[in-house]
Design an enzyme around this catalytic site. Structure first.
Site, short mmCIF file in Angstrom:
data_model
loop_
_atom_site.label_atom_id
_atom_site.label_comp_id
_atom_site.label_asym_id
_atom_site.label_seq_id
_atom_site.Cartn_x
_atom_site.Cartn_y
_atom_site.Cartn_z
N TYR A 1 0.82 -1.21 0.00
CA TYR A 1 0.00 0.00 0.00
C TYR A 1 0.86 1.27 0.00
CZ TYR A 1 -3.83 -3.20 1.06
OH TYR A 1 -4.74 -4.22 1.00
N TYR B 1 -11.50 -0.57 0.19
CA TYR B 1 -11.47 -0.16 1.60
C TYR B 1 -10.13 0.50 1.92
CZ TYR B 1 -8.22 -3.40 4.02
OH TYR B 1 -7.09 -4.04 4.50
P1 FAD Z 1 2.60 2.24 8.76
O1 FAD Z 1 3.30 2.05 7.47
O2 FAD Z 1 3.35 2.81 9.88
O3 FAD Z 1 1.29 3.10 8.57
C1 FAD Z 1 0.43 3.01 7.48
C2 FAD Z 1 -0.02 4.41 7.06
O4 FAD Z 1 -0.84 4.97 8.09
C3 FAD Z 1 1.14 5.40 6.91
O5 FAD Z 1 1.61 5.39 5.59
C4 FAD Z 1 0.53 6.73 7.31
O6 FAD Z 1 -0.08 7.33 6.21
C5 FAD Z 1 -0.51 6.34 8.32
N1 FAD Z 1 0.02 6.46 9.70
C6 FAD Z 1 0.73 5.51 10.34
N2 FAD Z 1 0.99 5.89 11.59
C7 FAD Z 1 0.47 7.11 11.74
C8 FAD Z 1 0.40 8.00 12.83
N3 FAD Z 1 0.92 7.68 13.99
N4 FAD Z 1 -0.23 9.17 12.66
C9 FAD Z 1 -0.81 9.48 11.48
N5 FAD Z 1 -0.79 8.66 10.41
C10 FAD Z 1 -0.16 7.49 10.54
N6 FAD Z 1 -2.60 -5.71 6.32
C11 FAD Z 1 -3.70 -6.04 7.02
O7 FAD Z 1 -4.38 -5.17 7.55
N7 FAD Z 1 -4.06 -7.35 7.19
C12 FAD Z 1 -3.31 -8.36 6.65
O8 FAD Z 1 -3.65 -9.54 6.85
C13 FAD Z 1 -2.16 -8.04 5.89
N8 FAD Z 1 -1.41 -9.01 5.33
C14 FAD Z 1 -0.31 -8.68 4.60
C15 FAD Z 1 0.42 -9.70 4.00
C16 FAD Z 1 1.57 -9.41 3.24
C17 FAD Z 1 2.37 -10.54 2.63
C18 FAD Z 1 1.97 -8.06 3.09
C19 FAD Z 1 3.22 -7.71 2.32
C20 FAD Z 1 1.23 -7.04 3.67
C21 FAD Z 1 0.08 -7.33 4.42
N9 FAD Z 1 -0.70 -6.32 5.02
C22 FAD Z 1 -1.82 -6.67 5.74
C23 FAD Z 1 -0.36 -4.89 4.82
C24 FAD Z 1 0.62 -4.32 5.86
O9 FAD Z 1 1.76 -5.16 5.98
C25 FAD Z 1 0.04 -4.16 7.26
O10 FAD Z 1 -1.21 -3.52 7.23
C26 FAD Z 1 0.96 -3.38 8.20
O11 FAD Z 1 0.55 -3.58 9.52
C27 FAD Z 1 1.00 -1.88 7.92
O12 FAD Z 1 2.26 -1.35 8.28
P2 FAD Z 1 2.52 -0.49 9.59
O13 FAD Z 1 1.65 -1.07 10.64
O14 FAD Z 1 3.98 -0.45 9.86
O15 FAD Z 1 1.90 0.88 9.19
#
Ligand code: FAD
Length: 543
Positions: free
Chosen positions: A106, A486
C-alpha cells in the site's frame, strides 16, 4: 537485494531551494539531535520485510524515484513531534508521518508527495504504556508492533490475546489507522480501538473520547466520550499525527480449533458465500475467516512460479489442478480457513452445524488437519487465528523474481452474487494483463473484503506498467458496478477517492473543508487518501 541508483538526485520538496532546505534540516537537527535527522541522498536499498526502507516504496510501481522522501526524522517524544510540526509550518515543508512503515503493498513508508520529510515515530516512540489484564485493554505508542505486544503479554503471563494481521511485524497504530484486518473475532482493528492522542497539523495536542476528561480511567473502555466522535477523521486521512492509541484485547477463550474445507468449482463461490453469511452474522462462524483461491495454495509453498509453469500468462486451470492433486488438499478451486473458539464441547456444537451446512455444497471436502504435514500453510493460519503473530505469508512473494505486491481490495456485502461479480472483474483483468490470480476474501461479518494480491517482478518496468494498468482498470470496473476499495496504494488513492463521488463529490468537499481548517499551510501528508490541501489542489499533483 534490490538497489536503485539515484538518477534524479536529492528529492527537495517543491517550493524550497536545495540550500535553504539543507539549512532548515540543520536547524531541526540542532533541536532533535544529529542522529535523528537523516538526509535521504544515498542509493535506494529495498532491504526486506524486517529491514524495510523508509526512504521510498520498496514495492515500487511507477517511476522508482517518484515516491522518494528528502529526509527522515525520528522524534523521541510528543513534544518532539510538535517541534517537527512547528518546523514544517515555518519552512512549508511537507511531512509524512508513519508508525513503522511496513505498509507493504500500500506504499510502504513512502510519502505521496516526492521530497516530503518522513516522520518515523516507530523507532523511538515504541513503549507499551499500559496493558490492563482486567479490562483486557492496552495503550500503545506508534512503534509497538503486534509481535512486541504479544511478547510482552506472554512475558507478563496475562490470559489475553492480540489480534494480528497476516504479518505480525507492522505497528498496531499504523495498521489500525489504515483500517487493517486480523483473523480472530477481534479482526476489525479500527472497531476495537478506543481513544487516540493526536498532534494536529498546527501543533496542538488533544485526546479523543474519555481521554478529554482529566483523570478518567475509561479512555480504553468507552470509545465515544461526549460530543461528536472525532476519531474517524484521523484514520485514512491527513488531519493529524497519532501519538497514542488504546485498544480492546480478546480474553483467552480457553481453546481454539482451525478447520479447512475445499470446494471444487470456481462457481461454488456463490453458494459458499451465501452459506457463510447467515452463519457468520449469527456468530456460528466466529472469526474473520479467509476464503482463498487455490492458486495461492501452491504459492504459499514459497516456490517459484517456474517450478509449476514456465509459460507466459496466468497459470492455466489444468496445470494448477495437476499440481494441487499432488498436495494434501487435492484438486479444488476455493479453500476456507476458519477457526472456532472456547473449550471443546462449545466448539463441537458449532463445528457440527458448520459441517452440515458446508457439506451441502456439492463436492465440498473437509480436510483433516492431522493429515497435513507440520510445514503446511494451514498451521500458519491456525497460529494467526489463535492470536499468535507470524511471517509465513511473505513466502508467496517468491513466486516471481524481485517479488513485490499490490493489494486490490474492494468491499462487498457477504453475498454470493456480489462476490461472483467481483471475482469476474478481477479474473478478466488479471487474464488481460497476464497476472496470476491470488485472491482472498476476508469475511468480516455482513461484509467481506476481497483482497487481490497482485504479485509482480518489480525489476521489470514492463511488469510494473502491466500491474498499474490492471489495478487502474479493476478500480474503474469495480466502481462502475458499485464496489469501492477499503484501502489502496498511495499512487491509486486519487483514483479511489474519485469513485466515492456521490452528490457531486460531497464527501471530498467536506474532507477538503476539514483539511483547510485543520492544516492551513498544507504541511501534513498532502494527497494522502486523495485529500489535497488548498496549496496543492488543482496544481497538477492529482493522478
Ligand atoms: P505504517 O506504514 O506505519 O502506517 C500506514 C499508514 O498509516 C502510513 O503510511 C501513514 O499514512 C498512516 N500512519 C501511520 N501511523 C500514523 C500516525 N501515527 N499518525 C498518522 N498517520 C499514521 N494488512 C492487514 O491489515 N491485514 C493483513 O492480513 C495483511 N497481510 C499482509 C500480507 C503481506 C504478505 C503483506 C506484504 C502485507 C500485508 N498487510 C496486511 C499490509 C501491511 O503489511 C500491514 O497492514 C501493516 O501492519 C501496515 O504497516 P505499519 O503497521 O507499519 O503501518
Amino acid at each position: 537485494e534490490f538497489q536503485t541508483p539515484r538518477k534524479r538526485g536529492l528529492a527537495v520538496p517543491a517550493g524550497i531551494g536545495r540550500t535553504e532546505f539543507v539549512k532548515a534540516l540543520d536547524e531541526l537537527s540542532q533541536s532533535l539531535g544529529k542522529d535523528h535527522v537523516v538526509l535521504n541522498d544515498q542509493p535506494l536499498e529495498d532491504g526486506w520485510y524486517m529491514e524495510h526502507p523508509n526512504t521510498h516504496d520498496a514495492f515500487m510501481i511507477m517511476d522508482e524515484e517518484e515516491t522518494v522522501s528528502s529526509a527522515c526524522v525520528y522524534p523521541g517524544s510528543v513534544p518532539e513531534v510538535q517541534l517537527v510540526v512547528a518546523w514544517a509550518n515555518k519552512h512549508l515543508v511537507p511531512l509524512y508521518p508513519i508508525s513503522m512503515g511496513r505498509n507493504l503493498g500500500y506504499g510502504g513508508a513512502a510519502p505521496r508527495v516526492r521530497g516530503s520529510v518522513i516522520v518515523d515515530m516507530g523507532k523511538r516512540m515504541n513503549k507499551i504504556l499500559d496493558i490492563n489484564p482486567d479490562d483486557c485493554t492496552c495503550l500503545v505508542e506508534p512503534g509497538v508492533s503486534f509481535y512486541a505486544l504479544y511478547e510482552e503479554i506472554q512475558k507478563r503471563g496475562y490470559k489475553i490475546w492480540v489480534d494480528t494481521p497476516d504479518l505480525g511485524g507492522g505497528s498496531i497504530i499504523g495498521n489500525t489507522l489504515e483500517h487493517g484486518v486480523g483473523y480472530t473475532p477481534y479482526g476489525d482493528h479500527w472497531g476495537a480501538h478506543s481513544g487516540l492522542e493526536v498532534v494536529l497539523p498546527t501543533g496542538e495536542l488533544f485526546r479523543t473520547g474519555m481521554g478529554a476528561l482529566p483523570g478518567s480511567d475509561a479512555w480504553q473502555t468507552f470509545p465515544y466520550g461526549f460530543g461528536p466522535v472525532s476519531d474517524g477523521i484521523f484514520s485514512q486521512s491527513n488531519f493529524g499525527i497519532v501519538t497514542k492509541m488504546g485498544m480492546a484485547l480478546m480474553p483467552d477463550p480457553g481453546g481454539c480449533e482451525t478447520f479447512l474445507y475445499t470446494f471444487q468449482h470456481e462457481d461454488d463461490l456463490l453458494l459458499l458465500v451465501d452459506t457463510v453469511r447467515p452463519l457468520r452474522i449469527a456468530n456460528i462462524l466466529e472469526n474473520v475467516a479467509q476464503i482463498r483461491h487455490a492458486t495461492i495454495e501452491i504459492a504459499v509453498s514459497g516456490k517459484r512460479r517456474t517450478e509449476f509453469y514456465d509459460g507466459t500468462g496466468p497459470i492455466p486451470a489444468e496445470v494448477l489442478q495437476g499440481h494441487l492433486e499432488k498436495t494434501p488438499i487435492g484438486r479444488c478451486n476455493w479453500v476456507y480457513y476458519g477457526t472456532q473458539y472456547g473449550p471443546e464441547k462449545i466448539r463441537k456444537y458449532k463445528l457440527d452445524i458448520i459441517h452440515q451446512e458446508f457439506m451441502k455444497i456439492p463436492g465440498a471436502k473437509r480436510i483433516d488437519p492431522q493429515s497435513l504435514p507440520k510445514d503446511h500453510y494451514f498451521w500458519s493460519r491456525a497460529k494467526i487465528a489463535g492470536g499468535q503473530p507470524d511471517f509465513e505469508e511473505l513466502s508467496y512473494l517468491n513466486w516471481v523474481p524481485n517479488g513485490g505486491h499490490l493489494g486490490f481490495s474492494p468491499v462487498s456485502p457477504t453475498r454470493g452474487s456480489d462476490v461472483l461479480k467481483l471475482w469476474k472483474i478481477a479474473k478478466e483483468r488479471h487474464d488481460q494483463y497476464g497476472i496470476d490470480l491470488f485472491m482472498t476474501f476476508c469475511v468480516g461479518l455482513r461484509e467481506l473484503h476481497m483482497i487481490n494480491l497482485v504479485v509482480y517482478d518489480r525489476g521489470s518496468p514492463e511488469r510494473r506498467k502491466a500491474v498499474e494498468k490492471c489495478m487502474r482498470s479493476m478500480i474503474d470496473d469495480a466502481a462502475k458496478s458499485g464496489y469501492g476499495e477499503y484501502r489502496t496504494h498511495l499512487l491509486f488513492q486519487d483514483q479511489v477517492a474519485r469513485t466515492y463521488n456521490w452528490n457531486d463529490n460531497a464527501l471530498m468537499k467536506f474532507n477538503e473543508k476539514l483539511k483547510d481548517a485543520l492544516d492551513p499551510n498544507g504541511i501534513l501528508a498532502p494527497g494522502r487518501c486523495g485529500i489535497w490541501p488548498e496549496r496543492y489542489r488543482g496544481r497538477g499533483w492529482e493522478i
